[in-house]
Each structure stands twice: as structure tokens, then as C-alpha cells.
Design an enzyme around this catalytic site. Sequence first.
Site, PDB file in Angstrom:
ATOM      1  N   ARG A  13       0.863  -1.177   0.000  1.00 53.34           N
ATOM      2  CA  ARG A  13       0.000   0.000   0.000  1.00 53.34           C
ATOM      3  C   ARG A  13       0.901   1.227   0.000  1.00 53.34           C
ATOM      4  O   ARG A  13       1.959   1.225   0.644  1.00 53.34           O
ATOM      5  CB  ARG A  13      -0.889   0.033   1.254  1.00 53.34           C
ATOM      6  CG  ARG A  13      -2.024  -0.965   1.256  1.00 53.34           C
ATOM      7  CD  ARG A  13      -3.128  -0.541   0.267  1.00 53.34           C
ATOM      8  NE  ARG A  13      -4.298  -1.391   0.360  1.00 53.34           N
ATOM      9  CZ  ARG A  13      -4.574  -2.392  -0.476  1.00 53.34           C
ATOM     10  NH1 ARG A  13      -3.751  -2.701  -1.456  1.00 53.34           N
ATOM     11  NH2 ARG A  13      -5.692  -3.084  -0.337  1.00 53.34           N
ATOM     12  N   GLU A  22      -3.099   7.609  -4.673  1.00 52.72           N
ATOM     13  CA  GLU A  22      -3.476   7.036  -5.971  1.00 52.72           C
ATOM     14  C   GLU A  22      -4.799   7.625  -6.464  1.00 52.72           C
ATOM     15  O   GLU A  22      -5.710   7.804  -5.642  1.00 52.72           O
ATOM     16  CB  GLU A  22      -3.672   5.521  -5.839  1.00 52.72           C
ATOM     17  CG  GLU A  22      -2.401   4.767  -5.613  1.00 52.72           C
ATOM     18  CD  GLU A  22      -2.650   3.298  -5.308  1.00 52.72           C
ATOM     19  OE1 GLU A  22      -1.743   2.681  -4.782  1.00 52.72           O
ATOM     20  OE2 GLU A  22      -3.754   2.783  -5.599  1.00 52.72           O
ATOM     21  N   HIS A  69      -0.866   0.336  -9.814  1.00 55.44           N
ATOM     22  CA  HIS A  69      -1.519  -0.609  -8.879  1.00 55.44           C
ATOM     23  C   HIS A  69      -2.098  -1.812  -9.632  1.00 55.44           C
ATOM     24  O   HIS A  69      -3.305  -2.068  -9.590  1.00 55.44           O
ATOM     25  CB  HIS A  69      -2.597   0.093  -8.044  1.00 55.44           C
ATOM     26  CG  HIS A  69      -2.899  -0.643  -6.764  1.00 55.44           C
ATOM     27  ND1 HIS A  69      -3.358  -0.028  -5.616  1.00 55.44           N
ATOM     28  CD2 HIS A  69      -2.796  -1.957  -6.441  1.00 55.44           C
ATOM     29  CE1 HIS A  69      -3.521  -0.931  -4.666  1.00 55.44           C
ATOM     30  NE2 HIS A  69      -3.199  -2.116  -5.152  1.00 55.44           N
TER      31      HIS A  69
HETATM   32  O1  A2R Z   1       1.907  -9.656  11.930  1.00 60.79           O
HETATM   33  P1  A2R Z   1       2.983 -10.605  11.494  1.00 60.79           P
HETATM   34  O2  A2R Z   1       4.175 -10.682  12.352  1.00 60.79           O
HETATM   35  O3  A2R Z   1       2.463 -11.969  11.082  1.00 60.79           O
HETATM   36  O4  A2R Z   1       3.550 -10.007  10.094  1.00 60.79           O
HETATM   37  C1  A2R Z   1       2.696  -9.624   9.049  1.00 60.79           C
HETATM   38  C2  A2R Z   1       3.267  -8.375   8.419  1.00 60.79           C
HETATM   39  N1  A2R Z   1       2.893  -7.181   9.177  1.00 60.79           N
HETATM   40  C3  A2R Z   1       3.804  -6.310   9.648  1.00 60.79           C
HETATM   41  N2  A2R Z   1       5.128  -6.292   9.557  1.00 60.79           N
HETATM   42  C4  A2R Z   1       5.769  -5.265  10.159  1.00 60.79           C
HETATM   43  N3  A2R Z   1       5.150  -4.262  10.813  1.00 60.79           N
HETATM   44  C5  A2R Z   1       3.813  -4.255  10.931  1.00 60.79           C
HETATM   45  N4  A2R Z   1       3.191  -3.267  11.581  1.00 60.79           N
HETATM   46  C6  A2R Z   1       3.066  -5.311  10.331  1.00 60.79           C
HETATM   47  N5  A2R Z   1       1.750  -5.625  10.238  1.00 60.79           N
HETATM   48  C7  A2R Z   1       1.674  -6.768   9.542  1.00 60.79           C
HETATM   49  O5  A2R Z   1       2.728  -8.362   7.105  1.00 60.79           O
HETATM   50  C8  A2R Z   1       2.738 -10.608   7.879  1.00 60.79           C
HETATM   51  O6  A2R Z   1       4.016 -11.179   7.758  1.00 60.79           O
HETATM   52  C9  A2R Z   1       2.496  -9.728   6.666  1.00 60.79           C
HETATM   53  C10 A2R Z   1       1.101  -9.801   6.104  1.00 60.79           C
HETATM   54  O7  A2R Z   1       0.867 -11.098   5.644  1.00 60.79           O
HETATM   55  P2  A2R Z   1      -0.599 -11.632   5.319  1.00 60.79           P
HETATM   56  O8  A2R Z   1      -1.534 -11.231   6.395  1.00 60.79           O
HETATM   57  O9  A2R Z   1      -0.461 -13.077   4.979  1.00 60.79           O
HETATM   58  O10 A2R Z   1      -1.051 -10.783   4.063  1.00 60.79           O
HETATM   59  P3  A2R Z   1      -0.866 -11.105   2.496  1.00 60.79           P
HETATM   60  O11 A2R Z   1      -1.966 -11.974   2.035  1.00 60.79           O
HETATM   61  O12 A2R Z   1       0.507 -11.524   2.230  1.00 60.79           O
HETATM   62  O13 A2R Z   1      -1.134  -9.646   1.888  1.00 60.79           O
HETATM   63  C11 A2R Z   1      -0.342  -8.527   2.295  1.00 60.79           C
HETATM   64  C12 A2R Z   1      -0.814  -7.237   1.673  1.00 60.79           C
HETATM   65  C13 A2R Z   1      -2.305  -6.968   1.662  1.00 60.79           C
HETATM   66  O14 A2R Z   1      -2.797  -6.583   2.891  1.00 60.79           O
HETATM   67  C14 A2R Z   1      -2.419  -5.873   0.629  1.00 60.79           C
HETATM   68  O15 A2R Z   1      -2.199  -4.626   1.210  1.00 60.79           O
HETATM   69  C15 A2R Z   1      -1.271  -6.172  -0.308  1.00 60.79           C
HETATM   70  O16 A2R Z   1      -0.514  -7.203   0.313  1.00 60.79           O
HETATM   71  O17 A2R Z   1      -1.786  -6.620  -1.538  1.00 60.79           O
END
Ligand code: A2R
Length: 320
Positions: A234, A263, A281
Site C-alpha cells: 500500500r 493514488e 496498482h
Molecule cells: O503480523 P505478522 O508478524 O504476522 O507479520 C505480518 C506483516 N505485518 C507487519 N510487519 C511489520 N510491521 C507491521 N506493523 C506489520 N503488520 C503486519 O505483514 C505478515 O508477515 C504480513 C502480512 O501477511 P498476510 O496477512 O499473509 O497478508 P498477504 O496476504 O501476504 O497480503 C499482504 C498485503 C495486503 O494486505 C495488501 O495490502 C497487499 O498485500 O496486496
Amino acid sequence: MTKPHLLQIGNVTERMRARFEAEFEVTRLFDTPEAERAAMLAARGSDIVAVATDGHWGVPPYVMMALPNLKVVSSYGVGYDAIDATGAAARGILVSHTPDVLNDEVADTAILLWLAVYRRLVPADRWVRKGGWEEKGAFPLTRSVKGTTVGVVGLGRIGQTIADRVQAFGAKVTYHSRTPKPVDYPYFDNLEAMAAECDALVCITPGGPGTRHIVNAAVLAALGAEGVLINVSRGSVVDELALVAALEGGALGGAGLDVFEAEPKVPDALKRMENVVLTPHVGSATVETRQAMGDLTCDNLSQFLKDGTVLTPVPECRGL
Ligand code: A2R
């Protein structure tokens, strides 16, 4: 028998439209002029039990408040930072999204940008088209990704898929997330410290307040004058002013950006830079993947009508 009412926010494909209309009485928010939407919702909002939307439009707060009988929100896309999922869960509203089906496509987009920055694909293409090859000769040498270290910022579903691909190119992977994962890549709980050890960073966390500007001036400075930033998550994750300043001042080597803070507005300064690759995007934007995302958006609604559950709820709604 009367069908339940669905509010559609944003545009959908014909295939999705047909499925919505088979199961629901559909009201399209954007068919009503903006100035009249609040009045339309005041009149019809209490009939609506379902919303179909996408990651870009989400559900604006005024819409959420105007739907007292809302039970389910099905969003097209994995990122749902434009939906107040915590507030929805507190009201007992199920929110679903479309994880996993886009992992490969978004990972491919990250790799596309990464290689394009290193190998200067866009200037090389221009070199051929504008006659540089014939007039000036060989294109200047570029840099290899082999042997470099790539820091994945957010090793989730997509981040892991990116890491697999990065390794196939002979590069090393490190990662940063809030918590360590059961993988062999080196983990950094501090993003700035990881940036200092990396040649490139690839951002693939969710958006929203928790990740706003986690890639800031200090992280970019740590990445360094030869460093490359790739963002397919994002726009809000990266401090765009700091990014422009770092690139203009030569403190950062290059960037590949698919997402932006405002965007579709992209800073003119970025558009002028030869060491930056810009895409609008399109991380998941292929016919095949968008169809899979559309099907899952519809499947979640069908499942809800069947038994009151959804196939892929967002984490905030898993207990409902
Ligand atoms: O919360 P954790 O430790 O599992 O790590 C998640 C990480 N994450 C962060 N890393 C650093 N600082 C933060 N504040 C933080 N919040 C979250 O992002 C996890 O490793 C990753 C997200 O993985 P998923 O939930 O499996 O999401 P996915 O399907 O990989 O999609 C990620 C993003 C979407 O939300 C859209 O914004 C974009 O890709 O298309």
C-alpha cells in the site's frame, strides 16, 4: 420469494454482476449521484444485509452507519484497510476478503519491478525505440540481482511467495515482520537494521495505521545510495516525501512502485526519474487472477446465504 438486498460499491465484472443478481436484489451505490447517496441510503439502508466492495473503495463510514441490518461485507482484494473490520466485528458483521488466490500474481509483479529496476528495462526499451542503439551504440551496463540480499517487509502469504522467487534468482532473503516465522531466513525485528544489511527491500505488509510510513527517511538512508525499494503493498507504508527526497538526493539508488499514497496521483518528481519504475496498482491485475478474486468474492456471499458463514473471513471476524 424476495431476494435479500445487496449494496454494490465500485465496479464489477459481468461475471460477478450475474452472480450477484442471481442471488440478491442489487443496489449500486455509484448509480446514485454522490450528493444524493446519503439520502438514498437513509431511505433504503435498512433493507440491505450484504455489501460487495473492493480493497480500494472499502466501506466508507457513512455507508456502514446507514446500514443497521448489515450482516456481511465481501471485499474483492486481500487488503482491507479501507474497511473498519474491528468496528464491523463488534456489530456482528462478517467481513471477507480474497487471500491466497493472488499470491503468485502479486509476487510476480514484485519480481517484475525488482528486475526492471536492476536491469533498467524501461530506459533500455526507450533506448531502442528512440534510436539510441543505432546512434550511440550499446546500452550502458546494468546491475545483477544475483548475489544480492533482499529484505521482505511482511513475510505473510504473498511475502513468502516473493521470497521463494527471489531465491530462484540467486539472491538471499531476510525478513521483517512483527513476529518471527518458522522459516530459515534471517529475521530482523528492526526494519532500519534490516535495511542496512540489504540491497533491496520489498514491501508487502497490509496498509492501515499499523504500517503507516514504516519505511521512513531513516530506513531509506539505511538502505543506502545503491539500495532499491520495491513497494507492492500500500502507498501508505512508505513515506513518499522522504522517498522522493532520498531519490533526488542520491541517498537511494532506485525504486519500483506499484502503489502510491494518493493514488491515482503520482508525484511528478517520481515520473521524471530514470531510476524509478512506476506501475498503476496492477499487482493482481491479470484476467486469470482477477477472475479468481471475483469468484471468491461471490463464493463468500453464496456461502453466507447458505449457512451464515464466509469462506475467507478477515482475522478480526474469525470468531463470529
Ligand atoms: O503480523 P505478522 O508478524 O504476522 O507479520 C505480518 C506483516 N505485518 C507487519 N510487519 C511489520 N510491521 C507491521 N506493523 C506489520 N503488520 C503486519 O505483514 C505478515 O508477515 C504480513 C502480512 O501477511 P498476510 O496477512 O499473509 O497478508 P498477504 O496476504 O501476504 O497480503 C499482504 C498485503 C495486503 O494486505 C495488501 O495490502 C497487499 O498485500 O496486496
